[in-house]
Design an enzyme around this catalytic site. Structure first.
Site, PDB file in Angstrom:
ATOM      1  N   ARG A 239       0.863  -1.181   0.000  1.00 54.09           N
ATOM      2  CA  ARG A 239       0.000   0.000   0.000  1.00 54.09           C
ATOM      3  C   ARG A 239       0.895   1.226   0.000  1.00 54.09           C
ATOM      4  O   ARG A 239       1.950   1.232   0.654  1.00 54.09           O
ATOM      5  CB  ARG A 239      -0.893   0.026   1.253  1.00 54.09           C
ATOM      6  CG  ARG A 239      -1.987  -1.021   1.299  1.00 54.09           C
ATOM      7  CD  ARG A 239      -3.081  -0.788   0.256  1.00 54.09           C
ATOM      8  NE  ARG A 239      -4.160  -1.751   0.328  1.00 54.09           N
ATOM      9  CZ  ARG A 239      -4.265  -2.857  -0.425  1.00 54.09           C
ATOM     10  NH1 ARG A 239      -3.335  -3.131  -1.323  1.00 54.09           N
ATOM     11  NH2 ARG A 239      -5.288  -3.668  -0.293  1.00 54.09           N
ATOM     12  N   GLU A 268      -4.681   7.060  -4.867  1.00 51.44           N
ATOM     13  CA  GLU A 268      -4.942   6.351  -6.126  1.00 51.44           C
ATOM     14  C   GLU A 268      -6.327   6.708  -6.625  1.00 51.44           C
ATOM     15  O   GLU A 268      -7.260   6.760  -5.797  1.00 51.44           O
ATOM     16  CB  GLU A 268      -4.842   4.833  -5.904  1.00 51.44           C
ATOM     17  CG  GLU A 268      -3.437   4.412  -5.516  1.00 51.44           C
ATOM     18  CD  GLU A 268      -3.340   2.917  -5.188  1.00 51.44           C
ATOM     19  OE1 GLU A 268      -4.322   2.184  -5.419  1.00 51.44           O
ATOM     20  OE2 GLU A 268      -2.289   2.492  -4.712  1.00 51.44           O
ATOM     21  N   HIS A 287      -1.806   0.158  -9.848  1.00 47.33           N
ATOM     22  CA  HIS A 287      -2.272  -0.857  -8.888  1.00 47.33           C
ATOM     23  C   HIS A 287      -2.827  -2.089  -9.628  1.00 47.33           C
ATOM     24  O   HIS A 287      -4.019  -2.386  -9.550  1.00 47.33           O
ATOM     25  CB  HIS A 287      -3.329  -0.262  -7.947  1.00 47.33           C
ATOM     26  CG  HIS A 287      -3.527  -1.080  -6.695  1.00 47.33           C
ATOM     27  ND1 HIS A 287      -3.916  -0.537  -5.495  1.00 47.33           N
ATOM     28  CD2 HIS A 287      -3.400  -2.398  -6.446  1.00 47.33           C
ATOM     29  CE1 HIS A 287      -4.022  -1.479  -4.580  1.00 47.33           C
ATOM     30  NE2 HIS A 287      -3.713  -2.631  -5.150  1.00 47.33           N
TER      31      HIS A 287
HETATM   32  C1  8YV Z   1      -6.775  -5.213  -5.503  1.00 42.23           C
HETATM   33  C2  8YV Z   1      -5.262  -5.631  -3.554  1.00 42.23           C
HETATM   34  O1  8YV Z   1      -6.299  -4.163  -6.234  1.00 42.23           O
HETATM   35  O2  8YV Z   1      -6.299  -7.589  -2.793  1.00 42.23           O
HETATM   36  C3  8YV Z   1      -5.759  -6.538  -2.489  1.00 42.23           C
HETATM   37  O3  8YV Z   1      -5.609  -6.195  -1.310  1.00 42.23           O
HETATM   38  O4  8YV Z   1      -4.600  -4.683  -3.315  1.00 42.23           O
HETATM   39  C4  8YV Z   1      -5.583  -5.924  -4.973  1.00 42.23           C
HETATM   40  O5  8YV Z   1      -5.701  -7.259  -5.209  1.00 42.23           O
HETATM   41  C5  8YV Z   1      -7.757  -4.798  -4.472  1.00 42.23           C
HETATM   42  O6  8YV Z   1      -8.834  -5.621  -4.585  1.00 42.23           O
HETATM   43  C6  8YV Z   1      -8.225  -3.370  -4.582  1.00 42.23           C
HETATM   44  O7  8YV Z   1      -9.160  -3.242  -5.605  1.00 42.23           O
END
Ligand code: 8YV
Length: 327
Positions: A239, A268, A287
């Site tokens: 993150r 984001e 992302h």
């Molecule tokens: C996706 C992620 O982008 O699963 C997560 O925690 O960061 C990623 O797989 C997420 O679902 C945000 O849309």
């Protein structure tokens, strides 16, 4: 009467939507970019028993009025968008999607490692713009990946999958830092446990996979980039908030570190005026961690299974805060 389920942000594939419809009354808000500002969304919160979606911060203030809410099924492995204490107070089950995205997300990390080290994006741009008019000279050389030192910060499932790629695919020397030691990974992958400062000092590539929490917020700042040094590439797939982004920008501009491969950012989508994507020593992705057709389908499928189980009072496949003593 059928329970009400809200889909917030992130539509579901048709077949999975149909499955949910067999069980529940659906309230679909997946088309809204900012559902939290929407009056109908706010009203629906007071009616719904279940919620499924991702990428919306559903904290205490948002869910205060959701009196009927029994379960949230996040289409993500990360749970930093939820206030776990609040959910526990209210007895709301939170489910997430581990495992199904592990390998794909590790691929993303490795794509960033390779692209940053070999300057893939910058040099592809060089060809595209027609600048390639002589054989490549030293100022455009990259650095090796194979045989180098890979330091993983956060040795969970994804960290271990990255470590395997490094160790067995690229003959790298792997070390890791984690809250607790993982002797199983040490045996299986030959990864060495290190204190954070030692790992930062010793690694050619520092790859971050820690979950975001109060303990990991801004874990990487000026001091940490200085410890890494000018030959190190920093890769973040966890993150954006685990990094002090101002300090990162400075470290990249000053050559305190060699480069960065970034899939995640404090804000984001990345604000248009962010200097990060303009820096030559940065590979920035929007992302994409788990964003393949296969993996996003598997995540949505697991999330749907989780929600159906939770709302039926059964133990879901992947609960985050399931309390066995209460069921
Ligand atoms: C996706 C992620 O982008 O699963 C997560 O925690 O960061 C990623 O797989 C997420 O679902 C945000 O849309």
């Amino acid at each position: 009467m059928a329970k009400h389920v809200m889909i917030y942000r992130r539509g579901l594939p048709e077949a999975l939507l149909e499955r949910l419809k067999e069980h529940f009354e659906i309230e679909d808000f997946s088309h809204l970019e900012s559902p939290l500002d929407d009056e109908q969304f706010k009203q629906a919160l007071t009616r719904v028993h279940g919620m499924i979606g991702a990428s919306v911060k559903l904290d205490r203030s948002v869910l205060e009025t959701a009196d009927k809410l029994e379960a949230i099924s996040s289409i993500s492995v990360g749970v930093d968008n939820y206030d776990i204490d609040f959910l526990n107070e209210r007895g709301i089950v939170l489910c997430h999607t581990p495992d199904v995205l592990t390998e794909t997300t590790a691929d993303t990390a490795f794509a960033l490692i390779l692209a940053s080290a070999r300057r893939v994006v910058e040099l592809a741009e060089y060809v595209k713009s027609g600048e390639w008019d002589k054989s490549l000279e030293e100022p455009l050389f990259g650095v090796d990946v194979q045989g180098k030192k890979l330091g993983i910060v956060g040795m969970g499932r994804i960290g271990a999958a990255i470590a395997r790629r490094g160790r067995f695919g690229f003959n790298m020397e792997v070390s890791y830092h984690n809250r607790s030691r993982h002797e199983q990974y040490e045996r299986e992958i030959g990864a060495t446990y290190k204190e954070l400062d030692a790992l930062l000092r010793d690694s050619d590539f520092v790859c971050v996979t820690v979950p975001l929490s109060k303990n990991t917020e801004k874990m990487f700042g000026k001091r940490e980039f200085e410890l890494m040094g000018s030959n190190t590439i920093f890769v973040n797939i966890s993150r954006g908030q685990v990094v002090d982004e101002e300090a990162l920008i400075e470290a990249l501009q000053n050559g305190t570190i060699l480069g960065a491969g970034l899939d995640v950012f404090v804000k984001e989508p990345l604000p248009k005026d962010s200097p990060l994507p303009k820096l030559k020593n940065v590979v920035a992705l929007p992302h994409i961690g788990s964003a393949t057709h296969e993996t996003r389908y598997a995540m949505a499928e697991l999330a749907v299974d989780n929600l159906i189980a939770a709302l039926n009072g059964d133990k879901p496949k992947a609960p985050y805060n399931w309390d066995d003593t209460k069921k």
